[in-house]
Design a protein around this motif. Structure first.
Motif, PDB file in Angstrom:
ATOM      1  N   ASP A 142       5.172  -6.350 -16.331  1.00 33.56           N
ATOM      2  CA  ASP A 142       4.807  -7.750 -16.098  1.00 33.56           C
ATOM      3  C   ASP A 142       5.258  -8.225 -14.718  1.00 33.56           C
ATOM      4  N   LYS A 143       6.251  -7.551 -14.136  1.00 31.83           N
ATOM      5  CA  LYS A 143       6.656  -7.873 -12.765  1.00 31.83           C
ATOM      6  C   LYS A 143       5.769  -7.139 -11.755  1.00 31.83           C
ATOM      7  N   PHE A 144       5.508  -5.859 -12.016  1.00 30.51           N
ATOM      8  CA  PHE A 144       4.697  -5.092 -11.071  1.00 30.51           C
ATOM      9  C   PHE A 144       3.302  -5.689 -10.945  1.00 30.51           C
ATOM     10  N   PHE A 145       2.718  -6.063 -12.074  1.00 26.76           N
ATOM     11  CA  PHE A 145       1.362  -6.615 -12.084  1.00 26.76           C
ATOM     12  C   PHE A 145       1.353  -8.148 -12.153  1.00 26.76           C
ATOM     13  N   GLY A 146       2.493  -8.770 -11.902  1.00 28.53           N
ATOM     14  CA  GLY A 146       2.555 -10.229 -11.943  1.00 28.53           C
ATOM     15  C   GLY A 146       1.664 -10.860 -10.879  1.00 28.53           C
ATOM     16  N   GLU A 147       1.011 -11.950 -11.243  1.00 27.61           N
ATOM     17  CA  GLU A 147       0.064 -12.582 -10.312  1.00 27.61           C
ATOM     18  C   GLU A 147       0.758 -13.053  -9.038  1.00 27.61           C
ATOM     19  N   GLN A 148       1.931 -13.669  -9.192  1.00 26.99           N
ATOM     20  CA  GLN A 148       2.651 -14.141  -8.011  1.00 26.99           C
ATOM     21  C   GLN A 148       3.112 -12.967  -7.161  1.00 26.99           C
ATOM     22  N   GLU A 149       3.616 -11.921  -7.821  1.00 21.65           N
ATOM     23  CA  GLU A 149       4.101 -10.752  -7.096  1.00 21.65           C
ATOM     24  C   GLU A 149       2.960 -10.076  -6.323  1.00 21.65           C
ATOM     25  N   LEU A 150       1.800  -9.970  -6.952  1.00 23.92           N
ATOM     26  CA  LEU A 150       0.672  -9.345  -6.269  1.00 23.92           C
ATOM     27  C   LEU A 150       0.175 -10.196  -5.104  1.00 23.92           C
ATOM     28  N   ALA A 151       0.139 -11.505  -5.309  1.00 21.38           N
ATOM     29  CA  ALA A 151      -0.275 -12.384  -4.220  1.00 21.38           C
ATOM     30  C   ALA A 151       0.655 -12.222  -3.022  1.00 21.38           C
ATOM     31  N   GLU A 152       1.958 -12.128  -3.285  1.00 23.00           N
ATOM     32  CA  GLU A 152       2.920 -11.940  -2.206  1.00 23.00           C
ATOM     33  C   GLU A 152       2.741 -10.577  -1.541  1.00 23.00           C
ATOM     34  N   LEU A 153       2.460  -9.545  -2.352  1.00 19.22           N
ATOM     35  CA  LEU A 153       2.228  -8.210  -1.794  1.00 19.22           C
ATOM     36  C   LEU A 153       1.023  -8.213  -0.875  1.00 19.22           C
ATOM     37  N   TYR A 154      -0.092  -8.777  -1.326  1.00 24.36           N
ATOM     38  CA  TYR A 154      -1.299  -8.808  -0.511  1.00 24.36           C
ATOM     39  C   TYR A 154      -1.045  -9.523   0.820  1.00 24.36           C
ATOM     40  N   GLU A 155      -0.291 -10.607   0.738  1.00 24.55           N
ATOM     41  CA  GLU A 155      -0.001 -11.366   1.961  1.00 24.55           C
ATOM     42  C   GLU A 155       0.889 -10.552   2.892  1.00 24.55           C
ATOM     43  N   GLN A 156       1.896  -9.905   2.319  1.00 22.58           N
ATOM     44  CA  GLN A 156       2.861  -9.133   3.108  1.00 22.58           C
ATOM     45  C   GLN A 156       2.182  -8.007   3.885  1.00 22.58           C
ATOM     46  N   VAL A 157       1.224  -7.301   3.254  1.00 24.05           N
ATOM     47  CA  VAL A 157       0.609  -6.144   3.909  1.00 24.05           C
ATOM     48  C   VAL A 157      -0.689  -6.497   4.625  1.00 24.05           C
ATOM     49  N   GLY A 158      -1.059  -7.784   4.595  1.00 23.76           N
ATOM     50  CA  GLY A 158      -2.272  -8.212   5.271  1.00 23.76           C
ATOM     51  C   GLY A 158      -3.527  -7.655   4.641  1.00 23.76           C
ATOM     52  N   PHE A 159      -3.576  -7.651   3.319  1.00 20.11           N
ATOM     53  CA  PHE A 159      -4.708  -7.064   2.601  1.00 20.11           C
ATOM     54  C   PHE A 159      -5.940  -7.946   2.771  1.00 20.11           C
ATOM     55  N   PRO A 160      -7.127  -7.345   2.873  1.00 21.01           N
ATOM     56  CA  PRO A 160      -8.340  -8.146   3.062  1.00 21.01           C
ATOM     57  C   PRO A 160      -8.530  -9.174   1.951  1.00 21.01           C
ATOM     58  N   GLU A 161      -8.840 -10.385   2.323  1.00 20.24           N
ATOM     59  CA  GLU A 161      -8.964 -11.484   1.362  1.00 20.24           C
ATOM     60  C   GLU A 161      -9.955 -11.160   0.245  1.00 20.24           C
ATOM     61  N   HIS A 162     -11.104 -10.581   0.606  1.00 16.28           N
ATOM     62  CA  HIS A 162     -12.162 -10.378  -0.387  1.00 16.28           C
ATOM     63  C   HIS A 162     -11.795  -9.324  -1.425  1.00 16.28           C
ATOM     64  N   ALA A 163     -10.773  -8.490  -1.141  1.00 19.12           N
ATOM     65  CA  ALA A 163     -10.415  -7.394  -2.039  1.00 19.12           C
ATOM     66  C   ALA A 163      -9.159  -7.691  -2.858  1.00 19.12           C
ATOM     67  N   ARG A 164      -8.641  -8.912  -2.759  1.00 15.55           N
ATOM     68  CA  ARG A 164      -7.414  -9.249  -3.481  1.00 15.55           C
ATOM     69  C   ARG A 164      -7.715  -9.612  -4.925  1.00 15.55           C
ATOM     70  N   HIS A 165      -7.139  -8.837  -5.855  1.00 15.30           N
ATOM     71  CA  HIS A 165      -7.265  -9.117  -7.289  1.00 15.30           C
ATOM     72  C   HIS A 165      -5.865  -9.297  -7.852  1.00 15.30           C
ATOM     73  N   VAL A 166      -5.599 -10.427  -8.464  1.00 14.45           N
ATOM     74  CA  VAL A 166      -4.274 -10.670  -9.036  1.00 14.45           C
ATOM     75  C   VAL A 166      -4.308 -10.693 -10.553  1.00 14.45           C
ATOM     76  N   THR A 167      -5.487 -10.637 -11.166  1.00 14.99           N
ATOM     77  CA  THR A 167      -5.592 -10.582 -12.626  1.00 14.99           C
ATOM     78  C   THR A 167      -6.507  -9.442 -13.015  1.00 14.99           C
ATOM     79  N   ASN A 168      -6.168  -8.769 -14.108  1.00 11.42           N
ATOM     80  CA  ASN A 168      -6.972  -7.649 -14.616  1.00 11.42           C
ATOM     81  C   ASN A 168      -7.913  -8.205 -15.693  1.00 11.42           C
ATOM     82  N   THR A 169      -8.879  -8.977 -15.265  1.00 17.03           N
ATOM     83  CA  THR A 169      -9.847  -9.585 -16.163  1.00 17.03           C
ATOM     84  C   THR A 169     -11.197  -8.894 -15.968  1.00 17.03           C
TER      85      THR A 169
END
Length: 417
Positions: A385-412
């Protein structure tokens, strides 16, 4: 008359028999095999499983067999590369081990016997005894000997995916999905690669890790519809897959690798959860819950839920709580604790990643800190729940400069489109 009868004495049944015997209960454990003997397996024991072996006083016995420690892991999913190792566990375990089942299962069976469990090897269960609607024991025989009967208020099936206990009680599957792949594996000399788990393009994968006797297990995986063509020449098929996934390692396999044992081909059973308790019976290990071997969690889960069942069944056998309370709790807890691993395994064992998992793992590979968390997740030490946490993933994407269009924070379902 016994307190418990355990059918099956491998990585779920032997620890369960040992733990219940250590609590002072009279335990009978039977298996149609004699030990040491082999069985299909990934061999892989995660740090969480090793911690249980250490708690049980058995880890030193396993490492003393000469099985080498693995302290660096190499994972790829197509072009995503994640290398490293989890931090040591709370009890200081800083490695994983992949012991031969001829070695590991013998250690566990011997420990069950030393704890006081009565063991009958080479015993084939032919049916269950009943007292009304309750299971009350087993019947069976050793070889061609006379049929014998044994009774206990609790019979536990730890006898694998084709469990006779599950069949006899009609244990229904309440969650499941078809298995995706077939596996071929064998043991090789001259394969000094360390631990690799590489999934390439074209829906194929190879894995390798060192085991006992200075050998390495090399396994390949492809979709089940390609099984017939592969088995016509499995040596060539293994070489082809390894070369296509990693040309450098493929060249090393061709130049210096030598297969020293027959192949073990496997069409794995489907992923499933079966109802795992009822009047006078319970299921543990693959008898009650099975998933694709892709994540290598079979042995570790067998250990975890053998411990859970031993604790809860022990309460009922001691008269503290009725089975009608403890057995439903066992199934609920097992399902809750294994939910994230089960779901992840079903997803990635298809040998393709959904957009969600592609984004998460790709971003994790770009962050040394999150890569370490990835290996902690794989090891059972870092909470999903921490590894796949929405807040944690959002922070990861921001930290590594991940492309906006490819950011997924929920497994829906929307995230997988």
């Amino acid at each position: 008359m016994y307190d418990v009868i355990v059918v099956g004495t491998r990585v779920a049944g032997a620890p369960l028999a040992m733990l219940l015997a250590r609590q002072g209960f009279r335990v009978l454990a039977v298996d149609r095999a004699t030990f040491p003997s082999d069985t299909p397996s990934t061999h892989y024991v995660h740090q969480a499983g090793l911690s249980l072996l250490k708690t049980w006083g058995l880890l030193d016995r396993v490492t003393a067999t000469g099985c080498p420690p693995i302290r660096h892991l190499n994972f790829t999913y197509t072009d995503i590369v994640i290398n490293g190792m989890a931090d040591p566990s709370a009890d200081g375990i800083d490695a994983v081990y992949c012991p031969r089942r001829t070695v590991l299962d013998k250690v566990l069976v011997d420990a069950a016997g030393a704890a006081g469990a009565e063991l009958i090897e080479g015993f084939t269960v032919t049916g269950l005894l009943r007292d009304g609607d309750r299971v009350a024991g087993i019947r069976g025989r050793v070889g061609d000997g006379a049929e014998r009967e044994f009774r206990a208020p609790l019979v536990i099936g730890a006898d694998g995916a084709n469990s006779i206990v599950a069949k006899e009680v009609g244990a229904p599957v309440y969650e499941g999905s078809p298995a995706a792949c077939f596996i071929y594996y064998s043991y090789y000399e001259g394969v000094d690669w360390g631990m690799h788990h590489r999934t390439g393009f074209g829906e194929q994968q190879f894995a390798a890790w060192p085991t006992n006797d200075e050998l390495s297990l090399v396994a390949v995986m492809r979709k089940r519809d390609r099984f017939r063509e592969f088995r016509a020449d499995p040596d060539a098929g293994v070489q082809e897959i390894v070369e296509q996934v990693d040309p450098e390692i493929g060249a090393r396999l061709r130049d210096s690798g030598r297969r020293v044992e027959p192949f073990r081909p496997m069409l794995y059973p489907d992923n499933y959860r079966r109802r795992s308790y009822g009047p006078g019976w319970a299921l543990v290990g693959d008898a009650g819950y099975h998933k694709d071997p892709f994540t290598g969690w079979g042995i570790t889960d067998a250990f975890k839920y053998a411990q859970l069942l031993a604790d809860l069944a022990g309460e009922s056998l001691a008269g503290d709580r009725p089975f009608e309370e403890t057995m439903p709790e066992y199934q609920r807890e097992r399902d809750a604790q294994s939910a994230s691993t089960y779901e992840l395994t079903q997803s990635i064992s298809e040998l393709t990643l959904t957009p969600y998992y592609d984004s998460v793992f790709r971003a994790a590979s770009m962050s040394p800190d999150y890569s370490k968390k990835f290996f902690g997740l794989i090891a059972g030490l870092y909470p999903p729940d921490k590894f796949f946490g929405e807040q944690e993933l959002a922070e990861l994407y921001e930290q590594v400069g991940f492309p906006e269009h490819a950011r997924h924070v929920t497994n829906t379902p929307e995230a997988a489109l």
